[in-house]
Design a protein around this motif. Sequence first.
Motif, PDB file in Angstrom:
ATOM      1  N   ASN A   1      48.329   8.750   4.270  1.00 29.33           N
ATOM      2  CA  ASN A   1      46.923   8.524   3.928  1.00 29.33           C
ATOM      3  C   ASN A   1      46.116   8.084   5.135  1.00 29.33           C
ATOM      4  O   ASN A   1      44.969   8.521   5.320  1.00 29.33           O
ATOM      5  CB  ASN A   1      46.810   7.465   2.826  1.00 29.33           C
ATOM      6  CG  ASN A   1      47.210   7.973   1.459  1.00 29.33           C
ATOM      7  OD1 ASN A   1      47.502   7.201   0.562  1.00 29.33           O
ATOM      8  ND2 ASN A   1      47.234   9.292   1.287  1.00 29.33           N
TER       9      ASN A   1
ATOM     10  N   GLN B   1      45.423  11.003   7.244  1.00 29.67           N
ATOM     11  CA  GLN B   1      44.412  11.827   6.583  1.00 29.67           C
ATOM     12  C   GLN B   1      43.017  11.232   6.757  1.00 29.67           C
ATOM     13  O   GLN B   1      42.032  11.960   6.922  1.00 29.67           O
ATOM     14  CB  GLN B   1      44.752  11.974   5.099  1.00 29.67           C
ATOM     15  CG  GLN B   1      45.968  12.853   4.851  1.00 29.67           C
ATOM     16  CD  GLN B   1      46.499  12.726   3.438  1.00 29.67           C
ATOM     17  OE1 GLN B   1      46.378  11.677   2.795  1.00 29.67           O
ATOM     18  NE2 GLN B   1      47.083  13.801   2.932  1.00 29.67           N
TER      19      GLN B   1
ATOM     20  N   GLY C   1      38.538  17.326   8.500  1.00 29.36           N
ATOM     21  CA  GLY C   1      38.688  17.547   7.068  1.00 29.36           C
ATOM     22  C   GLY C   1      37.791  18.658   6.566  1.00 29.36           C
ATOM     23  O   GLY C   1      38.021  19.209   5.486  1.00 29.36           O
TER      24      GLY C   1
ATOM     25  N   ALA D   1      51.182  13.878   2.279  1.00 29.20           N
ATOM     26  CA  ALA D   1      50.589  14.814   3.231  1.00 29.20           C
ATOM     27  C   ALA D   1      50.379  16.185   2.614  1.00 29.20           C
ATOM     28  O   ALA D   1      49.511  16.941   3.048  1.00 29.20           O
ATOM     29  CB  ALA D   1      51.475  14.931   4.469  1.00 29.20           C
TER      30      ALA D   1
ATOM     31  N   ILE E   1      42.421  14.679   2.041  1.00 32.41           N
ATOM     32  CA  ILE E   1      41.542  14.776   3.214  1.00 32.41           C
ATOM     33  C   ILE E   1      40.122  15.104   2.783  1.00 32.41           C
ATOM     34  O   ILE E   1      39.151  14.507   3.262  1.00 32.41           O
ATOM     35  CB  ILE E   1      42.060  15.838   4.198  1.00 32.41           C
ATOM     36  CG1 ILE E   1      43.422  15.419   4.755  1.00 32.41           C
ATOM     37  CG2 ILE E   1      41.072  16.029   5.342  1.00 32.41           C
ATOM     38  CD1 ILE E   1      44.024  16.412   5.724  1.00 32.41           C
TER      39      ILE E   1
END
Length: 222
Positions: free
Chosen positions: A50, A53, A62, A129, A135
């Motif tokens: 996280n 991200q 993103g 992930a 994202i």
Amino acid sequence: MSLHVWISFCALVLLMVSTPGPSVLIGMSHSMRYGPVPTLMTALGDVTANMIQMVIAALGLGAILATSATAFQAVKWGGVAFLLVMGLVAFFRKPAKTGAKNDIETNSASVYEPAKPLRMFSQGFLVAAGNPKAIAFFGALFPQFINVSQPLLPQLLILGVTFVIFDYTAVMVYASAASRLTPWVTRKGGSRAIGRFSGSVLVVAALLLSLIDAPSSFSAGK
């Protein structure tokens, strides 16, 4: 960042992490097989993904997942495949010896399989992930709570740390609750019941991830 903005962010994140998703479900699966304490590594892998991200979203990368259907689907189906493989392996594998010899020992920590912290961390990391919506979520959510007239980095740190704390706590709360089912499931279903049950949980997580829709911002042909 004002206090009421931060509280609003906390309320939204709490609502989000309280809904079981793939990361919560793998935490539950690991907790039933290995116990709640080793599952701390699974949750750590989740929040590590996280944080990466969040950095990707903050750098603007993103936007690739927020505008490219191909990139979004590639990440999503990679995550689905990973969860399915883990679920099927857990379902069909022979259980490791735990040392439990009778019903009394079944109620103790000996019912859990030996844990491999690095593997649990990596699996928690890869599942998180493999969720492309994270994202896109960070990229769309954070700007709503940021005051552009104030320094950006402190605000991103506050939002990021807040999310990590809530997410880590949610995974461990669900994992701890799931671990309480282990003695009961073992007594009712035998030594292979935990593997089958936890494997089924991961298959459900794969199904949930497969149902995630791409952002509506995708334009035709992408």
